[in-house]
Structure formats: C-alpha cells, structure tokens
Design an enzyme around this catalytic site. Structure first.
Site, PDB file in Angstrom:
ATOM      1  N   ASP A   1       0.478  -1.092  -0.159  1.00 15.98           N
ATOM      2  CA  ASP A   1      -0.034  -0.038   0.000  1.00 15.98           C
ATOM      3  C   ASP A   1       0.955   1.263   0.212  1.00 15.98           C
ATOM      4  OD1 ASP A   1       0.996  -0.496   2.492  1.00 15.98           O
ATOM      5  OD2 ASP A   1      -0.669   0.946   3.377  1.00 15.98           O
TER       6      ASP A   1
ATOM      7  N   GLU B   1       0.296  -0.916   5.903  1.00 13.51           N
ATOM      8  CA  GLU B   1       1.265  -0.549   6.319  1.00 13.51           C
ATOM      9  C   GLU B   1       0.923   1.120   6.075  1.00 13.51           C
ATOM     10  OE1 GLU B   1       5.169   1.419   7.757  1.00 13.51           O
ATOM     11  OE2 GLU B   1       3.643   2.111   6.037  1.00 13.51           O
TER      12      GLU B   1
END
Length: 390
Positions: free
Chosen positions: A77, A141
C-alpha cells in the site's frame, strides 16, 4: 544491468502501475504473487477485517521447509499521490526519466519488495538449501495497521510458521545506499491535555475562568525539562505539541475549554504506562488549581531494539561488501511494521534511500533497485551459509 537487477526493476514498475493507495490493493499483490509462483513459492492471499476499518488484502509466500526460516517483510500500500499536476509524469505510470523510476511507492516501498522478491527467486533457483524463505506482505502499513502485519503474523503462527529472522524493506538510507540499517524504532504515544475553565464575557473576566493561560503553562510543563538524555542505542525521547485549540470564533468570549494535543517519540527507557505516569505528575505540579485532564490514545508502537549480534553483523557485512559502505546502526525515524514482527523474531530494516518517500515525484534510480536486489541476495547467501548448520 544484471539479470537480477533487471528482474527487480521490471517487477518494481509492474507494482507501481497498480495504484494501491491504502486500503486498495488494485492488483499489486497479485502481480507479486504471479512472480513468486513462477519462482516456485507457495502463495496465499489472506483478507482481514475489523469493525469500523476497511478490509485489507495480505500475502504470505514461502519456499522451502523447516529452519532456519528467513522472512522478508513489506507493504504494497502507498500514500495518495497528492496534486497530480505537480508530478513530472503520471505517478502510477512508473516511467523512467534520467535513469530514475518515477512513481508513488517506488521508494516506500515497492522498490524494496521487487528487489527482495527478485533476490529470493534468484537464490532459490540456484539449487537446494536447508531452510525456508518467506515473504510477509501487507496492504495496511500506511493506514490504521489493524488488518495487516500484526494479524498476518498471528495467522502464519497458527499454521506452524516459526520465523528465525526478518528483514523489512523500509527506506532506511538518508543519503546513499548502504548508509544505514535500522536495528530498532522509537515508540510513539499520542495524548490530549484538556483544561476546563468557565465561559464568560471578556469585559467581565472576574465572572469567568480563562483556561488558556493554564493550558499554556501545563503544555510547557509536559515538554520541559527533557524526558531523558537518551540511552545507549536511542536518542533522547521527545514530546511535541502538535495542536492547541479552543474552538472559539468570537473576540468577546472567554472560552470554556482549551485542548493541546501532543505526540511523544520515546526510547527504551519508557513504556506507555510509565510515560503517562510521568506526564500526570508534571501536570499536577504545574496545575496551580486548574481543572485539567490527560488522556492517551491506545499505543501499539513500543520502543524496541535488536541488539547487535551475528545476524546484525551478517546483514551489515553484506551491505558493505556490495556497496563499499559500512552502514550505521540506527533507531531513528518513525514507526514501521517491524514493531509487530519483533514479537516473533529478531528484525532489521534496510531498503532504498528515503529522501523522496511520500513526496511529489517520488523516485529511485533503477540501478539502485538492482543494487538493492544484489544486497538482499548477498544476505541470503550469507544467512544460509551461517545459520543452516547442524
């Protein structure tokens, strides 16, 4: 560029072309999974959920059986690209300009994921070895970090995975590849100071109780004197006031409350509980009768350190042998998913140069992504030569 380097660069560009802005995956993990399956890895996709949070796709891949079990970890991500007009090129096109790959997530951290996937594939293709290599990849994250690495680690442990060591591909180098390995991270604690007074007309202050002077005095007391002088492996802990609010649009009204929000980056001298107690004591001493309250957010970012040992020396040696630089061992910077991994095994962080992460025109030289892949393969060479014995 070597075949290994080109493999890493090609995979990096393929990953960047998937606009996986948290919590969307946009096919990034499937692109990675396809490359890993081609290399002989078993790959599983796992989605985790929690009330009030978006579902998140995670990936677990493994090659080999038994110990020693080495893991690479990272996140696909990325943060939003911001103003597209300010980018030299489409942030999800992964164009190469002047030898640099430009795109959101190149540095943080699709370049490192591509590098360690290419390194692992190359290492496994050279023949049998004793032990296992795994990849732990999350899509959570940069977001709340609730449905990501922490749950993926527990999921893997429930299925019998036992990790001996882990290397996270966060961008750790300040200026040049080979500058720095993160051997730990400071903790992070968020808090709010609220001081309550009595609202009233500014022309009649004797009928009111202005909370602002007390809030300023208490906020200053929280931040000074310094929390500590640092420890052997950490800089001094630091408290920063990040906002000061009364919510008062009027010039002729004394407000009823004042709030200060703060963040503390703390070293291994403290726990969240001991910090909260220290700040409560400081505030009580400075209160002078003020009605105040301190509240702290739940903390999942504790200070930790991987003590310099054979594993740390092995990774540092592979970096130095490949780049010619002896990396500094550091605990600086923000938090990362290493804070979850440390509960399962010793963990280090090493990746690309971080100067452009989260910025417009995030970029990294293609040659450095290839060099990072060579470092990761050198780590694997040394790791299984040293730890795969008995």
């Amino acid at each position: 560029m070597t075949d290994l380097g080109q493999d890493a660069v090609d995979l990096c560009r393929a990953l960047v072309r998937r606009p996986s802005v948290t919590p969307q995956d946009a096919g990034a993990q499937e692109a990675l999974a396809a490359r890993l399956r081609q290399a002989g890895f078993s790959v599983e996709s796992v989605t985790f959920s929690a009330p009030g949070t978006p579902d998140v796709v995670n990936l677990f891949a493994r090659f080999g059986e038994g110990a020693p079990h080495f893991a690479f970890a990272g996140h696909t991500d990325v943060v939003p690209p911001g103003d597209l007009a300010r980018w030299r090129s489409d942030p999800f096109a992964a164009e190469i300009d002047g030898g640099e790959i430009i795109g959101r997530g190149v540095v943080d951290m699709k370049g490192a994921i591509a590098a360690f996937a290419a390194a692992a594939a190359s290492f496994c293709a050279r023949g049998p070895f004793k032990g296992s290599i795994s990849l732990l990849i999350t899509g959570d994250e940069e977001g709340p970090a609730i449905n990501g690495t922490e749950k993926l680690l527990a999921w893997a442990a429930e299925r019998g995975a036992r990790f001996d060591h882990c290397l996270v591909g966060e961008p750790t180098n300040p200026d040049a590849l080979g500058d720095m390995i993160k051997i730990g991270r400071r903790g992070s604690l968020n808090g709010t100071l609220t001081v309550t007074g009595r609202q009233g007309h500014v022309a009649y202050p004797q009928r009111a109780d202005n909370p602002i002077p007390a809030a300023m005095r208490l906020a200053q007391a929280l931040a000074a004197p310094p929390l500590d002088a640092g420890t052997a492996l950490f800089d001094p802990s630091n408290l920063e006031i990040v906002s000061f609010d009364v919510g008062n649009p009027a010039f002729n009204v004394i407000p009823a409350q004042a709030r200060a929000r703060f963040n503390i980056r703390f070293n291994d001298h403290w726990t969240p509980q001991s910090l909260a107690a220290e700040l409560q004591t400081r505030a009580a001493r400075a209160a002078q009768g003020a009605d105040f309250a301190l509240a702290f957010e739940p903390c999942n970012a504790l200070a930790f350190v991987t003590e310099p040992d054979a594993f740390v020396g092995l990774v540092a040696g592979a970096v130095e042998r490949t780049t010619g630089r002896r990396p500094k061992l550091s605990t600086s910077g923000g938090t990362s998913d290493a804070r979850f991994i440390r509960a399962y095994c010793p963990v280090l962080e090493f990746g690309l140069v971080g100067q452009t992460m989260h910025m417009v025109d995030e970029r990294a030289p293609a040659a450095e992504i290839g060099a990072l892949a060579a470092i990761y393969e050198a780590v694997l060479d040394d790791y299984f030569r040293v730890f795969a014995h008995g």
